[in-house]
Enzyme design. Sequence first.
Site, PDB file in Angstrom:
ATOM      1  CD  GLU A 166      -2.579   1.296  -0.065  1.00  9.24           C
ATOM      2  OE1 GLU A 166      -3.255   0.384  -0.538  1.00  9.24           O
ATOM      3  OE2 GLU A 166      -2.395   2.380  -0.664  1.00  9.24           O
ATOM      4  CE  LYS A 225       5.029   1.263   1.239  1.00 11.81           C
ATOM      5  NZ  LYS A 225       3.943   0.973   2.106  1.00 11.81           N
ATOM      6  CB  CYS A 281       6.292   3.842   6.244  1.00 11.72           C
ATOM      7  SG  CYS A 281       4.749   2.928   6.366  1.00 11.72           S
TER       8      CYS A 281
HETATM    9  C1  UDX Z   1       0.930  -0.361   9.168  1.00 12.17           C
HETATM   10  C2  UDX Z   1       1.105  -1.135   7.889  1.00 12.17           C
HETATM   11  O1  UDX Z   1       0.227  -2.204   7.737  1.00 12.17           O
HETATM   12  C3  UDX Z   1       2.467  -1.457   7.729  1.00 12.17           C
HETATM   13  O2  UDX Z   1       2.688  -1.649   6.362  1.00 12.17           O
HETATM   14  C4  UDX Z   1       3.309  -0.343   8.159  1.00 12.17           C
HETATM   15  O3  UDX Z   1       4.605  -0.715   7.928  1.00 12.17           O
HETATM   16  C5  UDX Z   1       3.118   0.044   9.613  1.00 12.17           C
HETATM   17  O4  UDX Z   1       1.959  -0.397  10.091  1.00 12.17           O
HETATM   18  P1  UDX Z   1      -1.052   0.233  10.359  1.00 12.17           P
HETATM   19  O5  UDX Z   1      -2.357  -0.050   9.733  1.00 12.17           O
HETATM   20  O6  UDX Z   1      -0.502   1.608  10.289  1.00 12.17           O
HETATM   21  O7  UDX Z   1      -0.093  -0.810   9.784  1.00 12.17           O
HETATM   22  O8  UDX Z   1      -0.880  -0.313  11.829  1.00 12.17           O
HETATM   23  P2  UDX Z   1      -1.825  -0.138  13.025  1.00 12.17           P
HETATM   24  O9  UDX Z   1      -2.599   1.117  12.878  1.00 12.17           O
HETATM   25  O10 UDX Z   1      -0.986  -0.407  14.215  1.00 12.17           O
HETATM   26  O11 UDX Z   1      -2.874  -1.327  12.815  1.00 12.17           O
HETATM   27  C6  UDX Z   1      -2.582  -2.665  12.900  1.00 12.17           C
HETATM   28  C7  UDX Z   1      -3.800  -3.379  13.468  1.00 12.17           C
HETATM   29  O12 UDX Z   1      -3.595  -4.786  13.398  1.00 12.17           O
HETATM   30  C8  UDX Z   1      -4.105  -3.053  14.929  1.00 12.17           C
HETATM   31  O13 UDX Z   1      -5.411  -2.561  15.034  1.00 12.17           O
HETATM   32  C9  UDX Z   1      -3.923  -4.385  15.652  1.00 12.17           C
HETATM   33  O14 UDX Z   1      -4.823  -4.548  16.721  1.00 12.17           O
HETATM   34  C10 UDX Z   1      -4.174  -5.367  14.537  1.00 12.17           C
HETATM   35  N1  UDX Z   1      -3.581  -6.679  14.746  1.00 12.17           N
HETATM   36  C11 UDX Z   1      -2.273  -6.811  15.048  1.00 12.17           C
HETATM   37  C12 UDX Z   1      -4.386  -7.822  14.620  1.00 12.17           C
HETATM   38  O15 UDX Z   1      -5.579  -7.709  14.375  1.00 12.17           O
HETATM   39  N2  UDX Z   1      -3.815  -9.037  14.760  1.00 12.17           N
HETATM   40  C13 UDX Z   1      -2.514  -9.212  15.073  1.00 12.17           C
HETATM   41  O16 UDX Z   1      -2.034 -10.327  15.199  1.00 12.17           O
HETATM   42  C14 UDX Z   1      -1.706  -8.056  15.216  1.00 12.17           C
HETATM   43  C1  UDX Z   2       4.838   7.462   3.495  1.00 14.69           C
HETATM   44  C2  UDX Z   2       4.805   7.359   1.972  1.00 14.69           C
HETATM   45  O1  UDX Z   2       4.628   8.665   1.414  1.00 14.69           O
HETATM   46  C3  UDX Z   2       3.688   6.437   1.523  1.00 14.69           C
HETATM   47  O2  UDX Z   2       3.730   6.258   0.122  1.00 14.69           O
HETATM   48  C4  UDX Z   2       3.853   5.089   2.217  1.00 14.69           C
HETATM   49  O3  UDX Z   2       2.780   4.232   1.879  1.00 14.69           O
HETATM   50  C5  UDX Z   2       3.918   5.261   3.708  1.00 14.69           C
HETATM   51  O4  UDX Z   2       4.964   6.174   4.061  1.00 14.69           O
HETATM   52  P1  UDX Z   2       3.470   8.788   5.339  1.00 14.69           P
HETATM   53  O5  UDX Z   2       4.546   8.340   6.261  1.00 14.69           O
HETATM   54  O6  UDX Z   2       2.055   8.587   5.728  1.00 14.69           O
HETATM   55  O7  UDX Z   2       3.640   8.070   3.911  1.00 14.69           O
HETATM   56  O8  UDX Z   2       3.630  10.365   5.057  1.00 14.69           O
HETATM   57  P2  UDX Z   2       4.560  11.257   4.109  1.00 14.69           P
HETATM   58  O9  UDX Z   2       3.705  12.314   3.536  1.00 14.69           O
HETATM   59  O10 UDX Z   2       5.348  10.468   3.172  1.00 14.69           O
HETATM   60  O11 UDX Z   2       5.518  11.988   5.156  1.00 14.69           O
HETATM   61  C6  UDX Z   2       6.509  11.282   5.889  1.00 14.69           C
HETATM   62  C7  UDX Z   2       7.333  12.253   6.709  1.00 14.69           C
HETATM   63  O12 UDX Z   2       8.158  13.062   5.884  1.00 14.69           O
HETATM   64  C8  UDX Z   2       6.497  13.234   7.536  1.00 14.69           C
HETATM   65  O13 UDX Z   2       7.084  13.401   8.799  1.00 14.69           O
HETATM   66  C9  UDX Z   2       6.573  14.507   6.724  1.00 14.69           C
HETATM   67  O14 UDX Z   2       6.361  15.658   7.496  1.00 14.69           O
HETATM   68  C10 UDX Z   2       7.984  14.425   6.201  1.00 14.69           C
HETATM   69  N1  UDX Z   2       8.223  15.225   4.982  1.00 14.69           N
HETATM   70  C11 UDX Z   2       7.539  14.938   3.831  1.00 14.69           C
HETATM   71  C12 UDX Z   2       9.183  16.237   4.995  1.00 14.69           C
HETATM   72  O15 UDX Z   2       9.817  16.495   6.023  1.00 14.69           O
HETATM   73  N2  UDX Z   2       9.423  16.945   3.839  1.00 14.69           N
HETATM   74  C13 UDX Z   2       8.760  16.684   2.683  1.00 14.69           C
HETATM   75  O16 UDX Z   2       9.038  17.353   1.677  1.00 14.69           O
HETATM   76  C14 UDX Z   2       7.786  15.652   2.673  1.00 14.69           C
END
Ligand code: UDX
Ligand code: UDX
Length: 476
Positions: A166, A225, A281
């Site tokens: 994603e 990714k 990430c």
């Molecule tokens: C993200 C992305 O999936 C991953 O790619 C990225 O690198 C960081 O985490 P995100 O959706 O942002 O996941 O994580 P989070 O908001 O913590 O949600 C994960 C959910 O999975 C939680 O609600 C947790 O309760 C659930 N979970 C975790 C399960 O349902 N089963 C498990 O075994 C572990």
């Molecule tokens: C990132 C990737 O953009 C997305 O494609 C991936 O799926 C998940 O990781 P995210 O972490 O949600 O997304 O936000 P992003 O907008 O990329 O910003 C990441 C960090 O970089 C933030 O702290 C942001 O403030 C910072 N940033 C971004 C800068 O400091 N300068 C910039 O020009 C852009």
Amino acid sequence: MASFTKSLDGLKICCIGAGYVGGPTMTILAEHCPQVRVCVVDISQPRIDQWNSSDLPIYEPGLQEIVESVRGKNLFFSTDVEGEIAQADIIFVAVNTPTKTYGIGSGSASNVKNIELCARTIAKCAKDSKIIVEKSTVPVETASALKRVLLANSKNVKFQVLSNPEFLAEGTAVRDLEDPSRVLIGGDQNEDGLAAIALLVEVYAQWVPRDKILTTNVWSSELSKLVANAYLAQRISSINSISALCEATKADVNEVARAVGTDRRIGSAFLRASVGFGGSCFQKDILNLVYLCESFGLPEVAAYWRSVITMNDYQKERFAKKMVRSMFNSITGKQIAMFGFAFKKDTGDTRETAAAYVCKYLLEERAKINVSDPKVTEEDMFLEFHYTLGLDEKTMPELKSLIKINNDPYEAAKGAHAIAVMTEWDEFKNYDYQKLYDGMLKPAFIFDGRNILDHKKLIDIGFEVHAIGKTFEMYQ
Ligand code: UDX
Ligand code: UDX
């Protein structure tokens, strides 16, 4: 499901993990595929309850309305993990995979324990063929590990594991999902693998133009990714490195970014100098890449990518040190109003936020901090301190007397020596800075870690202004 070919009518999709990725992704999928039943499951009952309420567990502009338009129709949120897995044709895995804090690969490898756990649960519940879709960002080769666990724990059931990373960014998830730059699907290049890929392509093709749906093998998909995030983060570290040089030479980093970004080959996105990147990430994925390179005996490549993190750490520390140095080398007992704690605007997510690192540094100097952030709760702030920085009342007994949330910015800055902007929330630009200045001790400092304020105006009011990659003498 007899084989991996099936029409979308009556298709059942289940997603494990109702987080920042699973929740929005499945909502948009359900919106565009009314003929498909989509259920998001999670082990956390409170999380599922929130997804079923009018107050979603994550703040994402525009999402609540879309959830409400499909919830109860073809989108469901449930804790019945096993039941939903059993009846699904396609199972997305979107659980979190934090960086390991112990054992082999500690500090750089990702902990795929949650993913493995999902595989074991799927193997236990599956009575017919399933397509498993890896949505979490994972170390390369997780798909093959998943497959091995599945096959070793099930009989007479066929599995195909696809990688479908994603790319959404938080705060713009709805836009990114509705109109993605591309959708990437990796799978085995054999008959069953290609059939599974074709079915997932069909799902996305309900709203994404087919020429934006890229298919490839699993390795390429997983690695893409990590590389995409590493490239984005690298751009920020590159401009941040130049910001240090700008401050030394009196160049203006915004001007440099504008000039450099107009080169079509370079482009203007991700050139905003800042106090440092955060989020769940970037750091994690680069560390995964580094670990991968080290594991394959490529230390030079590992060192190259690690330097992106080194530069980010330097930027956060440089910012905090500059605050201390500017305020006459001592901030002990001084009050600081911190505007923003989330890792970026339009989200309440605090994972790996640069603000936490800056706070830690200031707290070690025993500064007093009032944090104002439109979406971050005090609970989330302290959780972030604990999880990412090991900072809690055990390691710093006076923690909770030194830092608190105060969402009235004028109250937060009353009697303060300085304001520090950590997140680029739009509303920070519209505050009454004359009123803020009047309530502060003098000299009144502003440290703009996002270069979002009108520096000239602030200097005219009387503030001593420090920004990223520019020096304020240029206005005098
Ligand atoms: C993200 C992305 O999936 C991953 O790619 C990225 O690198 C960081 O985490 P995100 O959706 O942002 O996941 O994580 P989070 O908001 O913590 O949600 C994960 C959910 O999975 C939680 O609600 C947790 O309760 C659930 N979970 C975790 C399960 O349902 N089963 C498990 O075994 C572990
Ligand atoms: C990132 C990737 O953009 C997305 O494609 C991936 O799926 C998940 O990781 P995210 O972490 O949600 O997304 O936000 P992003 O907008 O990329 O910003 C990441 C960090 O970089 C933030 O702290 C942001 O403030 C910072 N940033 C971004 C800068 O400091 N300068 C910039 O020009 C852009």
